[in-house]
Design an enzyme around this catalytic site. Structure first.
Site, short mmCIF file in Angstrom:
data_model
loop_
_atom_site.label_atom_id
_atom_site.label_comp_id
_atom_site.label_asym_id
_atom_site.label_seq_id
_atom_site.Cartn_x
_atom_site.Cartn_y
_atom_site.Cartn_z
N ASP A 131 0.52 33.76 -37.06
CA ASP A 131 -0.77 34.27 -37.27
C ASP A 131 -1.02 34.81 -38.62
OD1 ASP A 131 -3.44 35.10 -36.48
OD2 ASP A 131 -2.86 36.80 -35.60
N LYS B 40 1.60 52.02 -33.11
CA LYS B 40 1.06 50.95 -32.61
C LYS B 40 0.72 51.11 -30.98
CE LYS B 40 0.47 46.12 -33.26
NZ LYS B 40 0.84 44.74 -34.10
N ARG C 287 -7.28 48.41 -36.57
CA ARG C 287 -7.60 48.16 -35.21
C ARG C 287 -7.70 46.50 -35.29
NH1 ARG C 287 -11.59 52.32 -35.69
NH2 ARG C 287 -11.09 53.77 -33.94
#
Length: 308
Positions: free
Chosen positions: A144, A54, A35
């Site tokens: 990221d 997803k 999650r």
């Protein structure tokens, strides 16, 4: 495809069948695999076998990831799981965007059990740097990078790959997504412009978090946010001594490329005993000396008994 760009909350139970509105593919949910803020990922079964489904919570971010993956595949530079399907399904009475990607075995690096051994973390980092090298050559930055976005499967060495390409950004722009603990700007080490050094800074911190623990890194972050503080962490831990020439230049933005950093890391990893902290080298030496002494004692004893 209708995309509302809203945040939506979905929770699918095992056995639920998700049917694509436009392509007609059906996916049976097996379990929750992960999650995040932008999506929930499920292990599921579909026409192409087992997939990572997803399901978007933030449709805009997930759509960006789909476009990025398609673009990388079109360039012949696919670096992560292949995108098999993009569609939307009626979930909770409204259309929700989902992606179906190749299933990749492994667990996130921050949950991978390896005894926090630096040599294992180094093997993972080498594979991360290989991905970054190819991504940078395509004019892109991952953005990221963090342990949660690195999947690791057991092996010798362990197999690693990066996932969640929603933060991939063309070089020269502001990064699309970042996580504060691994963000160069948050540590006062530079800006958020997408350049290779941004990823290499995050790669060094990913390695550091894997060895000392993400909670400990966060504690340092909350007390003193600076490159100097990070260098102090490295210098204070004897296990990290062989990797200091690799990590500190990454924190200061001095590596010319991910490839250069990867080659330096490989050299440090291949150094053998020279890459083992002094205390461990002493222990190994004592064990070796004891083993030799025992062997000589046994040989001498055998020779004495033969003479009796």
């Amino acid at each position: 495809m209708t995309t509302s760009f809203e945040h939506v909350s979905v929770e699918l139970r095992p056995g639920t069948v998700v049917c694509g509105r436009w392509h007609g593919n059906a996916y049976r949910i097996e379990r929750v695999a992960g999650r995040g803020a932008t999506a929930t990922v499920y292990a599921a079964w579909g026409p192409m076998g087992r997939v990572a489904l997803k399901v978007a919570a933030d449709e805009a971010c997930v759509l960006v990831e789909a476009v990025t993956l398609r673009d990388l595949e079109a360039r012949g530079a696919a670096l992560g799981p292949f995108l098999r399907d993009v569609d939307e399904a009626d979930i909770g009475g409204r259309p929700v965007l989902f992606l179906a990607l190749d299933w990749v075995e492994g667990v996130p690096l921050n949950r991978f059990s390896f005894g926090r051994r630096p040599e294992v973390a180094a093997a993972v980092l080498e594979q991360i740097l290989d991905v970054l090298e190819r991504l940078h050559a395509a004019g892109l930055v991952f953005g990221d990078l963090k342990p949660a976005n690195v999947l690791v499967a057991p092996g010798s060495p362990p197999r690693a790959g990066v996932v969640d390409f929603g933060g991939v950004t063309p070089q020269g722009r502001l990064v699309r997504a970042h996580s504060e603990l691994y963000d160069r700007a948050a540590w006062g080490a530079g800006g958020r412009t997408a350049d290779p050094a941004y990823d290499l800074f995050a790669a060094a911190l990913t390695f550091l978090a894997a060895v000392i623990g993400e909670a400990r890194l966060a504690a340092f972050f909350n007390r003193k946010r600076s490159v100097a503080a990070l260098c102090d962490i490295i210098r204070a831990d004897s296990r990290l001594a062989p990797y200091r020439p690799v990590l500190e230049p990454a924190l200061h933005g001095r590596w010319a490329s991910a490839g250069a950093m990867r080659r330096a890391l490989a050299a440090a990893s291949d150094a053998g005993l020279s890459a083992v902290p002094p205390r461990d080298r002493l222990t190994a030496g004592l064990v070796g000396a004891c083993a030799v002494a025992v062997a000589w004692f046994l040989l001498a004893s055998a020779a004495w008994w033969e003479r009796q």
